[in-house]
Design a protein around this motif. Structure first.
Motif, short mmCIF file in Angstrom:
data_model
loop_
_atom_site.label_atom_id
_atom_site.label_comp_id
_atom_site.label_asym_id
_atom_site.label_seq_id
_atom_site.Cartn_x
_atom_site.Cartn_y
_atom_site.Cartn_z
N ASP A 13 -17.61 17.35 -10.83
CA ASP A 13 -16.91 18.62 -10.55
C ASP A 13 -17.83 19.80 -10.82
O ASP A 13 -17.94 20.73 -10.00
N ARG A 14 -18.49 19.76 -11.98
CA ARG A 14 -19.37 20.87 -12.37
C ARG A 14 -20.53 21.02 -11.39
O ARG A 14 -20.88 22.13 -10.98
N TYR A 15 -21.11 19.88 -10.98
CA TYR A 15 -22.23 19.90 -10.04
C TYR A 15 -21.79 20.48 -8.69
O TYR A 15 -22.53 21.26 -8.08
N THR A 16 -20.60 20.09 -8.25
CA THR A 16 -20.07 20.61 -6.99
C THR A 16 -19.89 22.12 -7.07
O THR A 16 -20.25 22.86 -6.13
N ALA A 31 -8.05 20.97 -4.23
CA ALA A 31 -7.36 19.76 -4.69
C ALA A 31 -5.85 19.92 -4.56
O ALA A 31 -5.15 18.99 -4.12
N ALA A 32 -5.33 21.09 -4.93
CA ALA A 32 -3.89 21.32 -4.86
C ALA A 32 -3.36 21.22 -3.44
O ALA A 32 -2.26 20.70 -3.20
N LEU A 187 -7.82 11.89 -7.45
CA LEU A 187 -8.81 12.73 -6.75
C LEU A 187 -10.17 12.05 -6.70
O LEU A 187 -10.65 11.52 -7.70
N HIS A 188 -10.74 12.04 -5.53
CA HIS A 188 -12.09 11.55 -5.21
C HIS A 188 -12.20 10.03 -5.21
O HIS A 188 -12.70 9.45 -4.24
N GLN A 189 -11.76 9.33 -6.25
CA GLN A 189 -11.97 7.89 -6.35
C GLN A 189 -10.94 7.26 -7.28
O GLN A 189 -10.30 7.95 -8.07
N VAL A 208 -5.82 7.78 -2.74
CA VAL A 208 -7.05 8.46 -3.15
C VAL A 208 -7.26 9.64 -2.21
O VAL A 208 -7.30 9.46 -0.98
N LEU A 209 -7.38 10.84 -2.77
CA LEU A 209 -7.52 12.06 -1.98
C LEU A 209 -8.96 12.57 -2.03
O LEU A 209 -9.53 12.73 -3.11
N ASP A 210 -9.53 12.79 -0.86
CA ASP A 210 -10.89 13.30 -0.75
C ASP A 210 -10.85 14.82 -0.87
O ASP A 210 -10.26 15.51 -0.04
N ILE A 211 -11.49 15.34 -1.93
CA ILE A 211 -11.54 16.81 -2.07
C ILE A 211 -12.97 17.32 -1.90
O ILE A 211 -13.33 18.39 -2.39
N ARG A 212 -13.79 16.53 -1.22
CA ARG A 212 -15.13 16.93 -0.78
C ARG A 212 -16.02 17.35 -1.95
O ARG A 212 -16.59 18.43 -1.97
N LEU A 213 -16.15 16.45 -2.92
CA LEU A 213 -17.08 16.68 -4.02
C LEU A 213 -18.50 16.35 -3.58
O LEU A 213 -18.71 15.69 -2.56
#
Length: 505
Positions: A13-16, A31-32, A187-189, A208-213
């Motif tokens: 998350d931080r890196y994104t 994400a929401a 979220l993500h995985q 599993v929801l892809d939030i484009r990290l």
């Protein structure tokens, strides 16, 4: 597919945020929106919604989802728990957005006493109390709230992780204080704990929801855990040369079947033949001769000196792989012959079933096992090998991984998501298979498959990866035609040709 720990997900998350770049509040909004879309696909705006938001970023997600649902026309009651008067920065921002919203008319910030709302069968609860960062069991008021939600007839959607469930290790968690979700929107995985059988009661259905990290972080970051994907298996397949003869396809030896357990030897040998070995020899007690000769005419029979049991190690010169253990029995002469056989073998070995039970009864012998041996225990066999039952599936997996490292072995801990523990400490979860395969003889089939792949020339790691995937895939194909209740181990063998065809197409 890599499975990151909760600490790595926080870093992702931080890196994104730093490298996309994107503000953390905007990533939360992203994400929401994904969560809200998933909810609106399942429940109409006529569904009354109650949102429980905790003080951290999981609560911030929940507040943002509440606002978006209100904008979609849902009637939403919101409870934000701020017991210690400390909210995360993004949770504070989303609280203010709720307060500023003209449509959000039913918002309560709980700072002390809490009068819980009635939760009916028509109610949808959005659980945003605690997410993947939780590192200790819930207690006090939050534990009471979880129990209240679980005792209600309401449907529950959990954001990222059901509150109270830890993302990795739940060995010493208080299970009464974990939300039982109807649907988990992660979220993500998948989180590591989602892959264990003893956590499924909390997760419900999973999306599993892809939030484009950040893909850059995902690609460059090592993960101890991963889940097999079909492309991983396809890339490892050895293809049969058009001019190959049986001598090129490997010579396998199966040592299996005490008298009365010839079925285990038959299943392992049939699976070995169906998995591409050019020649399979089965060593078994003399009294099994007739049934073995009739059942598997393609195999070469090698009869033990004893009438009813395996009694003496045999020469493995000329064999490319050895599978030992199915139906072998645990008598002391057999135990002595088994360890002598393993010490004497000059080829890769798969040890299963009674071979493992013998080792559990003679644990000092494990130090005599050759490096690179493949062991395929089910959970109870693993517990016996390690000397005590595990408190939870995570603890059992951790013990299997430690044992693989200490022995420099390949250990497949069998289950719905069978886990291959590598000598370097990495763990690979299988993604094929189903509960119809929970039937006697299924493990014998896996032994035969992996033994054949070793004989064909696969390295131990690749034989395990391809073998457990094929085993599960054949089971999945069989279930489509036969259903789960009626599946038997020999059906898995019957569908191996289709499984190979699928991977080779």
């Amino acid at each position: 597919m890599k499975i990151f720990t909760s600490a790595q997900i926080h870093e992702l998350d931080r890196y994104t945020i730093e490298h996309e770049p994107v503000k953390s509040i905007d990533l939360m909004e992203r994400a929401a929106k994904a969560i809200t879309h998933a909810i609106t696909e399942e429940w109409t705006s006529h569904t009354p919604v109650v949102v429980f938001a905790g003080p951290g970023n999981n609560g911030g997600d929940a507040l943002a989802v509440a606002r978006l649902l209100i904008n979609e026309g849902y009637k939403v009651r919101i409870f934000l728990f701020n017991i210690t008067n400390h909210l995360s920065e993004d949770c504070v921002t989303n609280r203010q957005r709720i307060i500023d919203s003209k449509h959000a008319k039913d918002f309560t910030e709980v700072t002390a006493k809490f009068d819980p709302p009635e939760l009916t069968a028509d109610t949808l609860v959005v659980d945003g109390l605690f997410g993947s960062g939780l590192n200790k069991p819930l207690a006090g008021g939050f534990a009471s709230l979880v129990k209240y939600i679980n005792q209600s007839p309401a449907k529950v959607v959990s954001i990222d992780v059901p509150s109270g469930l830890m993302a990795e290790d739940n060995s010493y968690n208080v299970r009464a204080n974990i939300i039982h979700a109807t649907l988990t929107l992660t979220l993500h995985q998948k989180k590591l704990s989602f892959l264990f059988g003893d956590t499924q009661q909390f997760i419900g259905r999973l999306k599993v929801l892809d939030i484009r990290l950040s893909q850059e972080y995902i690609q460059k970051t090592e993960a101890q855990y991963s889940v097999l994907e079909e492309m991983d298996v396809r890339s490892r397949l050895l293809h049969r040369d058009d001019f190959a003869h049986k001598g090129d396809m490997g010579n396998a030896l199966i040592i299996a079947g005490s008298y009365g357990m010839s079925g285990a030897a038959i299943l392992a040998t049939r699976a070995c033949l169906r998995s591409g070995a050019g020649k399979v020899t089965v060593h078994t007690p003399r009294k099994n001769y007739d049934i073995m000769q009739i059942s598997i005419p393609e195999a070469v029979m090698q009869m033990d000196h004893e009438e009813t049991s395996f009694s003496e190690a045999v020469d493995t010169d000329g064999f490319d792989a050895l599978g030992i253990g199915p139906g072998l029995g645990q008598q002391e002469p057999t135990a002595i012959a088994m360890i002598a056989q393993i010490r004497r073998a000059q080829c890769p070995i798969v040890a299963d079933a009674d071979a493992l039970n013998i080792l559990a009864n003679h644990r000092a012998w494990m130090q005599q096992l050759p490096k690179g041996i493949i062991m395929t225990p089910h959970p109870k066999e693993l517990d016996r090998l390690t000397g005590s039952p595990a408190n939870a599936d995570f603890e059992r997996l951790h013990r299997a991984a430690e044992l693989a490292q200490s022995l420099q072995a390949y250990i497949i801990l069998k289950g719905h998501n069978s886990a291959l523990c590598l000598p370097n400490g990495h763990v690979i979860f299988n993604s094929t298979g189903n509960s119809g395969m929970a039937t006697a003889g299924s493990g014998d089939v896996l032994t035969g498959i992996i033994t054949a792949l070793l004989a064909r020339g696969y390295h131990q790691m690749n034989a395990c990866i391809v073998g457990m995937y094929l085993h599960g895939l054949a089971g999945d194909l069989a279930v489509k035609d036969l259903g789960k209740e009626s599946l038997v181990a020999s059906d898995i063998i019957s569908y191996l040709p289709q499984a190979f065809k699928h991977l080779n197409d």
